[in-house]
Each structure stands twice: as structure tokens, then as C-alpha cells.
Design a protein around this motif. Structure first.
Motif, PDB file in Angstrom:
ATOM      1  N   ARG A  78       0.839  -1.190   0.000  1.00  0.00           N
ATOM      2  CA  ARG A  78       0.000   0.000   0.000  1.00  0.00           C
ATOM      3  C   ARG A  78       0.874   1.239   0.000  1.00  0.00           C
ATOM      4  NH1 ARG A  78      -5.179  -1.926   0.967  1.00  0.00           N
ATOM      5  NH2 ARG A  78      -6.153   0.108   1.095  1.00  0.00           N
ATOM      6  N   LYS A  79       0.472   2.239  -0.769  1.00  0.00           N
ATOM      7  CA  LYS A  79       1.148   3.536  -0.797  1.00  0.00           C
ATOM      8  C   LYS A  79       0.136   4.569  -0.339  1.00  0.00           C
ATOM      9  CE  LYS A  79       4.672   2.566  -4.130  1.00  0.00           C
ATOM     10  NZ  LYS A  79       5.543   3.132  -5.132  1.00  0.00           N
ATOM     11  N   TYR A  80       0.058   4.740   0.955  1.00  0.00           N
ATOM     12  CA  TYR A  80      -0.876   5.707   1.528  1.00  0.00           C
ATOM     13  C   TYR A  80      -0.125   6.998   1.784  1.00  0.00           C
ATOM     14  CZ  TYR A  80      -4.171   7.863   4.760  1.00  0.00           C
ATOM     15  OH  TYR A  80      -5.020   8.735   5.381  1.00  0.00           O
ATOM     16  N   ARG A  81      -0.366   7.968   0.945  1.00  0.00           N
ATOM     17  CA  ARG A  81       0.260   9.278   1.086  1.00  0.00           C
ATOM     18  C   ARG A  81      -0.750  10.335   0.635  1.00  0.00           C
ATOM     19  NH1 ARG A  81       4.809   8.338  -3.668  1.00  0.00           N
ATOM     20  NH2 ARG A  81       3.337   7.569  -5.184  1.00  0.00           N
ATOM     21  N   PRO A  82      -1.622  10.729   1.554  1.00  0.00           N
ATOM     22  CA  PRO A  82      -2.670  11.686   1.214  1.00  0.00           C
ATOM     23  C   PRO A  82      -2.088  12.957   0.589  1.00  0.00           C
ATOM     24  CG  PRO A  82      -3.004  10.830   3.422  1.00  0.00           C
ATOM     25  CD  PRO A  82      -1.660  10.350   2.962  1.00  0.00           C
ATOM     26  N   ALA A  83      -2.786  13.462  -0.399  1.00  0.00           N
ATOM     27  CA  ALA A  83      -2.338  14.675  -1.082  1.00  0.00           C
ATOM     28  C   ALA A  83      -2.410  15.865  -0.140  1.00  0.00           C
ATOM     29  CB  ALA A  83      -3.217  14.926  -2.301  1.00  0.00           C
ATOM     30  N   ASP A  84      -1.425  16.733  -0.238  1.00  0.00           N
ATOM     31  CA  ASP A  84      -1.440  18.014   0.460  1.00  0.00           C
ATOM     32  C   ASP A  84      -2.388  18.902  -0.342  1.00  0.00           C
ATOM     33  OD1 ASP A  84      -0.972  20.689   1.164  1.00  0.00           O
ATOM     34  OD2 ASP A  84       1.156  20.350   1.530  1.00  0.00           O
ATOM     35  N   LEU A  85      -3.590  19.096   0.153  1.00  0.00           N
ATOM     36  CA  LEU A  85      -4.627  19.782  -0.624  1.00  0.00           C
ATOM     37  C   LEU A  85      -4.328  21.257  -0.861  1.00  0.00           C
ATOM     38  CD1 LEU A  85      -7.805  17.990   0.724  1.00  0.00           C
ATOM     39  CD2 LEU A  85      -6.426  17.463  -1.294  1.00  0.00           C
ATOM     40  N   VAL A  86      -3.585  21.895   0.029  1.00  0.00           N
ATOM     41  CA  VAL A  86      -3.191  23.289  -0.194  1.00  0.00           C
ATOM     42  C   VAL A  86      -2.195  23.353  -1.357  1.00  0.00           C
ATOM     43  CG1 VAL A  86      -2.022  25.285   0.815  1.00  0.00           C
ATOM     44  CG2 VAL A  86      -3.651  23.972   2.183  1.00  0.00           C
ATOM     45  N   ALA A  87      -1.195  22.491  -1.334  1.00  0.00           N
ATOM     46  CA  ALA A  87      -0.226  22.437  -2.431  1.00  0.00           C
ATOM     47  C   ALA A  87      -0.906  22.018  -3.729  1.00  0.00           C
ATOM     48  CB  ALA A  87       0.905  21.475  -2.091  1.00  0.00           C
ATOM     49  N   HIS A  88      -1.896  21.129  -3.617  1.00  0.00           N
ATOM     50  CA  HIS A  88      -2.590  20.670  -4.822  1.00  0.00           C
ATOM     51  C   HIS A  88      -3.398  21.814  -5.449  1.00  0.00           C
ATOM     52  CE1 HIS A  88      -3.784  17.662  -7.647  1.00  0.00           C
ATOM     53  NE2 HIS A  88      -5.056  17.965  -7.474  1.00  0.00           N
ATOM     54  N   GLN A  89      -3.988  22.657  -4.629  1.00  0.00           N
ATOM     55  CA  GLN A  89      -4.708  23.811  -5.166  1.00  0.00           C
ATOM     56  C   GLN A  89      -3.761  24.715  -5.956  1.00  0.00           C
ATOM     57  OE1 GLN A  89      -7.881  24.739  -5.514  1.00  0.00           O
ATOM     58  NE2 GLN A  89      -8.400  22.731  -4.697  1.00  0.00           N
ATOM     59  N   ALA A  90      -2.556  24.907  -5.462  1.00  0.00           N
ATOM     60  CA  ALA A  90      -1.563  25.711  -6.183  1.00  0.00           C
ATOM     61  C   ALA A  90      -1.195  25.047  -7.508  1.00  0.00           C
ATOM     62  CB  ALA A  90      -0.321  25.910  -5.318  1.00  0.00           C
ATOM     63  N   LEU A  91      -1.056  23.723  -7.502  1.00  0.00           N
ATOM     64  CA  LEU A  91      -0.776  22.995  -8.739  1.00  0.00           C
ATOM     65  C   LEU A  91      -1.919  23.159  -9.725  1.00  0.00           C
ATOM     66  CD1 LEU A  91       0.962  21.038 -10.430  1.00  0.00           C
ATOM     67  CD2 LEU A  91      -0.138  19.156  -9.189  1.00  0.00           C
ATOM     68  N   LEU A  92      -3.150  23.011  -9.240  1.00  0.00           N
ATOM     69  CA  LEU A  92      -4.318  23.183 -10.108  1.00  0.00           C
ATOM     70  C   LEU A  92      -4.339  24.578 -10.726  1.00  0.00           C
ATOM     71  CD1 LEU A  92      -7.122  21.435  -8.014  1.00  0.00           C
ATOM     72  CD2 LEU A  92      -6.059  20.594 -10.116  1.00  0.00           C
ATOM     73  N   GLN A  93      -4.022  25.584  -9.934  1.00  0.00           N
ATOM     74  CA  GLN A  93      -3.989  26.965 -10.443  1.00  0.00           C
ATOM     75  C   GLN A  93      -2.951  27.104 -11.560  1.00  0.00           C
ATOM     76  OE1 GLN A  93      -5.684  29.819  -9.617  1.00  0.00           O
ATOM     77  NE2 GLN A  93      -7.015  28.842  -8.130  1.00  0.00           N
ATOM     78  N   SER A  94      -1.781  26.509 -11.361  1.00  0.00           N
ATOM     79  CA  SER A  94      -0.719  26.638 -12.363  1.00  0.00           C
ATOM     80  C   SER A  94      -1.039  25.891 -13.658  1.00  0.00           C
ATOM     81  CB  SER A  94       0.616  26.165 -11.799  1.00  0.00           C
ATOM     82  OG  SER A  94       0.627  24.766 -11.625  1.00  0.00           O
ATOM     83  N   LEU A  95      -1.905  24.897 -13.560  1.00  0.00           N
ATOM     84  CA  LEU A  95      -2.271  24.098 -14.746  1.00  0.00           C
ATOM     85  C   LEU A  95      -3.608  24.534 -15.343  1.00  0.00           C
ATOM     86  CD1 LEU A  95      -1.250  20.569 -13.443  1.00  0.00           C
ATOM     87  CD2 LEU A  95       0.020  22.045 -15.010  1.00  0.00           C
ATOM     88  N   GLN A  96      -4.213  25.541 -14.803  1.00  0.00           N
ATOM     89  CA  GLN A  96      -5.544  25.955 -15.233  1.00  0.00           C
ATOM     90  C   GLN A  96      -5.592  26.166 -16.747  1.00  0.00           C
ATOM     91  OE1 GLN A  96      -6.959  29.519 -13.302  1.00  0.00           O
ATOM     92  NE2 GLN A  96      -9.079  28.915 -13.593  1.00  0.00           N
ATOM     93  N   GLY A  97      -6.590  25.566 -17.362  1.00  0.00           N
ATOM     94  CA  GLY A  97      -6.789  25.691 -18.792  1.00  0.00           C
ATOM     95  C   GLY A  97      -6.007  24.704 -19.643  1.00  0.00           C
ATOM     96  N   ARG A  98      -5.165  23.876 -19.017  1.00  0.00           N
ATOM     97  CA  ARG A  98      -4.391  22.894 -19.761  1.00  0.00           C
ATOM     98  C   ARG A  98      -5.027  21.515 -19.620  1.00  0.00           C
ATOM     99  NH1 ARG A  98       1.761  24.216 -19.975  1.00  0.00           N
ATOM    100  NH2 ARG A  98       1.744  26.406 -19.392  1.00  0.00           N
ATOM    101  N   SER A  99      -5.270  20.881 -20.707  1.00  0.00           N
ATOM    102  CA  SER A  99      -5.800  19.519 -20.652  1.00  0.00           C
ATOM    103  C   SER A  99      -4.648  18.564 -20.348  1.00  0.00           C
ATOM    104  CB  SER A  99      -6.476  19.154 -21.969  1.00  0.00           C
ATOM    105  OG  SER A  99      -5.545  19.215 -23.031  1.00  0.00           O
ATOM    106  N   ALA A 100      -4.983  17.336 -19.994  1.00  0.00           N
ATOM    107  CA  ALA A 100      -3.967  16.354 -19.616  1.00  0.00           C
ATOM    108  C   ALA A 100      -2.933  16.155 -20.716  1.00  0.00           C
ATOM    109  CB  ALA A 100      -4.618  15.032 -19.244  1.00  0.00           C
ATOM    110  N   ASP A 101      -3.337  16.237 -21.973  1.00  0.00           N
ATOM    111  CA  ASP A 101      -2.372  16.027 -23.058  1.00  0.00           C
ATOM    112  C   ASP A 101      -1.473  17.242 -23.303  1.00  0.00           C
ATOM    113  OD1 ASP A 101      -4.523  17.500 -24.073  1.00  0.00           O
ATOM    114  OD2 ASP A 101      -4.235  16.723 -26.093  1.00  0.00           O
TER     115      ASP A 101
END
Length: 102
Positions: free
Chosen positions: A77-100
Motif C-alpha cells: 500500500r502507498k498511503y500518502r494523502p495529497a497536500d490539498l493546499v499544495a494541490h490547489q496551487a498545482l491546479l492553479q498553475s495548470l488551469q486551462g491545460r488539458s492532460a495532453d
């Protein structure tokens, strides 16, 4: 071949080998569909990539011994909950970009 990790890295819910709700990124980071879609918004917190449904390894030997009994799923098992504050910053930096485009 895929490890077929046994649980969601964020919420630690069980994801057995045949789980239809398992999602993986290209590095095999593994999350349940609920976490991948509603909490992580289809962005892997570990690499920034997108998620795809995890394939199911056949239980029965349909051809060439390529089945779950010959190639068992991981039990690590790899239990490592996401840091949701850091994840929000990541989401902001990727805004408008699709996975590809990431």
C-alpha cells in the motif's frame, strides 16, 4: 506490467485487482475514482499528469498464462494523502491545460 496497487493513495480505500473505480496516472500513482475526480480534479498530485481507468488483469488464463494467478497484484500500500493546499496551487498553475498539454 502494472503493479495493480491495492488502495487509494489519498483516502486508502481498497482497490482490489478487479476494481472498476481505480484510476492511475502514467507513473501508476493509484487513486479511487472519487478522489481522482472530485478532490484531485483529474490532476495527479505527484506528477501533474491526468488519470485513466486502471485496466483489469484477467483472473482466468485465457492466453499464454497472462492472468492474475501468474502475475499477482501488488500487496504494498502507498498511503500518502495529497497536500490539498499544495494541490490547489498545482491546479492553479495548470488551469486551462488539458492532460495532453501537461
Amino acid at each position: 506490467m502494472l503493479e495493480l496497487r491495492p488502495g487509494c493513495e489519498h483516502c486508502d480505500t481498497d482497490l482490489p485487482p478487479a476494481a472498476s473505480n481505480a484510476r492511475i496516472c502514467s507513473f501508476e500513482c493509484t487513486f479511487c475514482a472519487d478522489c481522482a475526480e472530485t478532490i484531485l480534479h483529474n490532476v495527479c498530485p505527484n506528477c501533474g499528469g491526468g488519470f485513466s481507468p486502471r485496466p483489469v488483469r484477467p483472473v482466468q488464463n485465457w492466453k499464454g498464462g497472462n492472468n492474475l494467478s501468474n502475475y499477482p497484484a501488488s500487496t504494498v500500500r502507498k498511503y500518502r494523502p495529497a497536500d490539498l493546499v499544495a494541490h490547489q496551487a498545482l491546479l492553479q498553475s495548470l488551469q486551462g491545460r488539458s492532460a495532453d498539454q501537461r
